[in-house]
Every structure is written in C-alpha cells, then in structure tokens.
Design an enzyme around this catalytic site. Structure first.
Site, PDB file in Angstrom:
ATOM      1  N   LYS A   1      40.135  40.460  43.816  1.00 61.64           N
ATOM      2  CA  LYS A   1      39.322  41.479  43.156  1.00 61.64           C
ATOM      3  C   LYS A   1      39.987  42.843  43.200  1.00 61.64           C
ATOM      4  CE  LYS A   1      35.507  38.528  43.948  1.00 61.64           C
ATOM      5  NZ  LYS A   1      34.380  38.140  44.767  1.00 61.64           N
TER       6      LYS A   1
ATOM      7  N   ARG B   1      38.114  30.351  37.009  1.00 59.78           N
ATOM      8  CA  ARG B   1      37.726  28.941  37.139  1.00 59.78           C
ATOM      9  C   ARG B   1      36.578  28.654  36.182  1.00 59.78           C
ATOM     10  NH1 ARG B   1      32.756  30.031  39.425  1.00 59.78           N
ATOM     11  NH2 ARG B   1      32.736  31.697  40.960  1.00 59.78           N
TER      12      ARG B   1
ATOM     13  N   HIS C   1      22.406  37.676  45.758  1.00 56.34           N
ATOM     14  CA  HIS C   1      23.590  37.666  44.899  1.00 56.34           C
ATOM     15  C   HIS C   1      24.030  36.273  44.510  1.00 56.34           C
ATOM     16  CE1 HIS C   1      23.559  41.852  45.573  1.00 56.34           C
ATOM     17  NE2 HIS C   1      23.444  41.600  46.857  1.00 56.34           N
TER      18      HIS C   1
ATOM     19  N   GLU D   1      31.512  48.771  46.904  1.00 62.49           N
ATOM     20  CA  GLU D   1      31.217  49.216  45.555  1.00 62.49           C
ATOM     21  C   GLU D   1      29.877  49.921  45.539  1.00 62.49           C
ATOM     22  OE1 GLU D   1      30.868  45.960  42.797  1.00 62.49           O
ATOM     23  OE2 GLU D   1      33.011  46.118  42.433  1.00 62.49           O
TER      24      GLU D   1
END
Lengths: 495, 129
Positions: free
Chosen positions: A118, A293, A237, A202
């Site tokens: 990421k 993926r 999440h 974040e």
C-alpha cells in the site's frame, strides 16, 4: 499460447469451489492444496486430486509458500491459482512459483509489489496526481512515532496492516488515549494474518462510501475496467453486502474514477483481475488501495457485466486474449451479494462453530450460491467465518433487494447460527434502501446485537410438533445416523 | 426433515433437524433453536452480566491486559482473544478487582470456558445497589 492440463488451488472454502468450476468448464484438472482440517469440505470432494500441505494453522499450511509449491509439483500442476486472501497478494509466492516452473495465475511479482504494497502504491498514485487521503506511511514503525503522526493527521485516524486486506489488522483511533492499544493490536493482527507487523495511518473519513473498480489486464498488456461496485456496508472494515453498480456515482464521477483505475493499472503493467478501491465523500473521491487479486465480491460484477472473471484469469495466464473489442461490455441491471457468516446475530456476531446440518438454498431465476461447506461438514474456528455467498441479479436495485430478502428468508442453514437475521434487517433499513449508506452505516445503526424477537403462537406450535416428530424419528431406530452424517467428528476429537 | 401441519386453519411447512441434542427449526423465514433438555425455546442466548468473563467463542488468548489483584472499571478491556483471524477484546461487565485468572497467553480455549473472575469492589457494589 499454451493449454493447462492441471491447475493447483492454493486456497479453501467457496473460492476453491469457484476455481474448480471454472477449471472443469475449461477442461482443466485440479489439485486442491488443503490443510489437515479441510478434508470435510466441498472443494475437497470436487477436486481431481488433493494434496495435504500441513496442519490446520494457516502459517503451517495456507500461508506456507514452500508447502504450497511442493504440493503443486507433487500433484503435477502447471499453474497455481491463489484465490483471495492467504498468498494471493504475496509477490514472494508468485516468484517462488516462477522459480519452480509453475505459472502463478495473477499479476507479475513486480506489479504485485508496486500496487499491492500500500505504501509504494500510494507513491505511484501521487506521481499520477490521483487524489489521496492524508496519512503516514513511513518506515519508522515505533508506536511513539505512529502516535505522534496520528496526532498530526488529526483524529479520527485509521491504522492498517501494510500487507493486509479483508479488514484484518485495521483499527480506528479516536483519541490519543486509545491509540497505543489499538496500534499494537493492528501490528499483532498484521503479523498473525499476513506475516508482517508493518502498519500505516490514514485520516478516517466519517461519512464516506466505499466504491471500487474492477480492472483487468489481458495478456497483450491492454487494461480495461469492468465498472464499479459499492461495498459501504462493512463491519470492523469487513464487507458484508456488496453491489454492482454503485447507486452513488454520477456518470461524470464514474468516468473519472474509471480512468484513474485504468491508468494506475496500466502504469504498473497489470495483468489479470484486480480491484482499485476508493472512498467517496461529498462528491470527491480518494484513492484507497489496489487489491492485486480476485475479489470476494467478484460475482456481482460477473452478473451485471456478463463476464467470467475466473476463466478470464486462467485464459490470460495461458496467453489467450480475453474480452475482445467485439464483446459488448456494458452493465445491465443490478446485482447484490450477501456474505453469510457463521455467527450469532443475537449475540453481537460472535462466531458460531459446529457441525453443519441441513443446508438448502431456494432455486429460482437470478440467484447464485457460492458455498464451500455442505451438510455434515464441520465449521471450525481455524479460518474466517464466511460459509457462503448469496448473489442475486434483477433489472433494478429495488427488485434486487426484494429478491435478496426473499432468498435469505427461504435459505435453510442448520447446525451453526448465521447472520441472515442481521442481513434481513440491513436490507430493510431506509438508508440502505435509498442507497445513501456510508462505511459508518453498521456502526451507526447496528452496533448492538439484534433484539431476540418473541415467538409467535404459530412458531410455538411448529416447534412443539417438531419436538414430537424428531423424537419419533430418533426412536425409530437407525435413521438418526443417516440424518446426521458426521464422518469427521471422530477426526476432530483426535486433535 | 420436512414437516407440514395446520395451525388455526392456516397451513404451514417447516424444516426441522436435531443436531447434537439441539433442535433446529426453520419456519416462515426464521430459524429457531431449541434446547430439548430445558424445554425452553430461545434464539441465541443470554448475555452474561456477572463478574465472570467466559470465552464467547472458541479461540486463542493472545493478550492479558490485567493481572491478578488489578482493579478494573466496568467496560474496561481485560483480555484479547483471536478467533477466525479476528481479534476480540473482552471487557469487564462490572467494576472490581481481578480475583482469578483461569487462562494464559497462547492458550486455545473452548466456547464458554471461564477465563477471568472479577469480584465487585465495595464502592462499585455500592453504586450498583
């Protein structure tokens, strides 16, 4: 162009079944690389060959690169399909496959490294001018640095495992006081689920929608997108309900986001299926991450776009071109997926394990069921609690919601509790019906366990009849054994 | 097994199965479970509101946040469990003192296992009463 004779599957559950179906339809044999705990599963019963690669704990089986490579070679496979989760986004695994002379069905190790990590992915996004959520992705991983960076970004802040996905290793930090405990917890989850404790931070957007684009790079290097999905209904999440297309995008936003998704993938020389995730808030979109993926929710895209992503992955790995210019790739109607989790809706979603009894999915038009377990299989606590996916298609969103509710009500699953009562509540919630739900939807409306509804007089009467009938069958002699086949029960007691 | 019947002039159809002593019934879009030995009908179960923290699912104890003798406030995290690759933080229902730790880090525990006993402190007990 080559033609695979046999493909190894480095996965389990319903995605292993999905890959076996695609292989069978393409005339390819399969080798299931499974753990000791997964002999009582549907994929095990379907695969051409099965090879046990280790004990139940994932580190010793599904995450063990050497064991998977050895298994694939022993099984005579030419290629490996990694499914999703486990080793699917692990570039080291893709490289190990290449070294062993096996084709890894997915992007190149290099593309996986660029987009899958990421941190490096954000660097590429920045270079391309893609809008990003403010955050910290530095190499200094001390808890003190992470806490002070979180303060700089401004709470609430989300901490995520750098190698992660699927909601594991993600926590929302609301204040400095709780930051330490949650950062350490995310590092531990990252270590245990993905083998790396690295995390990044974040800014947490409070009323954002989760929108993602399906991308696909063919064997010639051409990258296209197959439109969008919305997955705003998430708990911890982890996605629960996904749909295609998103009810939230204007044609202009859809075009812009699609262009960004395609450009990112093109710059990374992306091959195969992938997903570019965004957050959308107040008509502004922020790039989140790329999943290199197949996605759990790929069936909703398949249903609205009229494509088969798993076959396309396999054909691309063989060097066959897919999605030719002559193929009309336009979205039609609406598709919704519900993930069925083995958990108790009335106890706040605690996992429910045990021997699976009767399982019945109602037949009818526009329904698709992806499941990895059948009656008599044991749902264990070793792996994630998703036992099946229910996918529906209809002409428009409203009808798709109504169809999904009907289908879930008629679905029978005995032996473990499921989240079906919870899904039915969500599907009837005005905010979901309007399509205005955000990623805070579950926290806002469904943070408490569902109230146990009282039994109606009819239900009491039916239960009384069932108690009498079941007892009479039991005493009828011998029939109990045929009703509850449990070949693995003794096996489990031995562990 | 499939069951059919009539109740107050209304025909019904249901599915029923007995699994390890527990009866499962599906009727009109709902799944009910019945414990035959108690003859009581329930969906799910009752939440434990005492000072006992028991494992809400089978899994592994990954972190103990309190030691024997530590004081805890109601709602405070006491230990962390991992099950199905997710972490679950178990919190104290009542405030008090950790009387007994009946598990250790790394231990695989079964559903319903007693993990931590908390005795209500005098002041918390006073507030509650």
């Amino acid at each position: 162009v080559r033609k695979f004779k046999r493909i190894a599957i480095a996965n389990r559950g319903e995605v292993a079944v999905r890959i076996i179906h695609a292989c069978e339809e393409l005339g390819i044999e399969t080798v299931l690389l499974h753990s000791e705990a997964d002999v009582g599963t549907r994929a095990y019963r379907m695969a051409t060959k099965k090879i046990c690669i280790g004990p139940a704990p994932t580190a010793q089986s599904y995450l063990n690169i050497a064991a998977n490579i050895d298994g694939a070679r022993a099984g005579g496979a030419e290629a490996i399909h990694p499914g999703f989760g486990f080793l699917s986004e692990n570039a080291d695994f893709a490289e190990a496959c290449e070294r062993a002379g096996l084709v890894f069905i997915g992007p190149s190790p290099r593309a996986t490294r660029t987009l899958g990590d990421k941190v490096s992915c954000k660097a590429l996004a920045k270079k391309l001018g893609v809008p990003l959520v403010p955050g910290y992705e530095g190499d200094d991983q001390s808890v003190e640095t992470l806490i002070s960076e979180a303060e700089k970004i401004g709470f609430p802040v989300i901490v995520k495992a750098a190698a992660g996905g699927g909601g594991r290793g993600m926590k929302v930090l609301r204040s400095k006081e709780e930051a330490r405990e949650l950062i350490e917890s995310a590092q531990r989850e990252g270590q245990s689920a993905f083998g790396s404790p690295k995390v990044f931070l974040e800014k947490y957007l409070e009323k954002a929608k989760h929108i993602e684009f399906q991308i696909f790079g063919d064997c010639t290097g051409r990258v296209i997108h197959l439109f969008d999905r919305e997955c705003s209904v998430q708990r911890r999440h982890q996605k629960i309900i996904e749909e295609a297309l998103s009810p939230s995008l204007t044609p202009d936003l859809r075009r812009k986001m699609g262009e960004v998704a395609t450009s990112l993938a093109t710059h990374a020389n992306y091959r195969g299926a992938g997903t570019v995730e965004f957050l959308l808030q107040d008509d502004s979109f922020y790039f989140l991450e790329v999943n290199t993926r197949l996605q759990v929710e790929h069936p909703v895209t398949e249903l609205v776009m009229g494509v088969d992503l798993v076959k396309a992955q396999i054909l691309t790995a063989q060097g066959d071109p897919v999605f030719p210019e002559t193929q009309l790739l336009a979205p039609r109607g609406h598709s919704i997926e519900c993930r069925l989790y083995a958990e108790n809706s009335f106890l706040g979603g605690v996992p429910s394990t045990g021997l699976l009894g009767e399982v019945k999915f109602p037949e009818g038009p526009g329904r698709r069921y992806e499941y990895g377990f059948e009656a008599g299989d044991e749902i264990s606590s070793y792996y994630d609690p998703m036992i099946a996916k229910v996918i529906v298609w209809d002409e428009n969103r409203r009808r798709a919601i109504e169809k999904m509710k009907k289908v879930l009500q008629e679905t029978v699953i005995f032996g473990v509790h499921t989240n079906i009562p919870y899904l039915l509540e969500i599907l009837s919630h005005p905010e979901f019906v309007q399509g205005t739900m955000t990623t805070r939807f579950i926290d806002t409306y469904f943070s408490q366990p569902l109230q146990e509804p009282t039994l109606s007089e009819l239900e009491k009467a039916v239960v009384a009849t069932a108690q009498r009938s079941v007892r009479s069958v039991e005493t009828g002699g011998g029939s109990a054994a045929t009703e509850f086949p449990s070949p693995w029960l003794t096996y489990w007691r031995g562990i | 097994m499939r069951l059919k019947g009539e109740f107050q002039g209304q025909e019904w159809q249901a599915e029923a199965q007995l699994i390890k002593g527990q009866l499962w019934v599906h009727i009109n879009g709902r799944t009910l479970t019945v414990e035959p030995e108690k003859k009581s009908t329930r969906r799910g179960g009752a939440k434990n509101k005492s000072g006992d923290i028991v494992a809400p699912m089978p899994g592994k104890v990954t972190k103990l946040l309190k030691q024997k003798g530590d004081s805890v406030a109601a709602g405070e995290a006491v230990l962390v469990m991992e099950a199905m690759k997710m972490e679950y933080t178990l919190k104290a229902d009542i405030g008090g003192r950790v009387e007994e730790l009946q598990c250790s880090v790394g231990e695989q525990v079964s559903l319903g296992k007693m993990l931590v006993k908390i005795s209500a402190s005098a002041e918390t007990a006073g507030i509650k009463a």
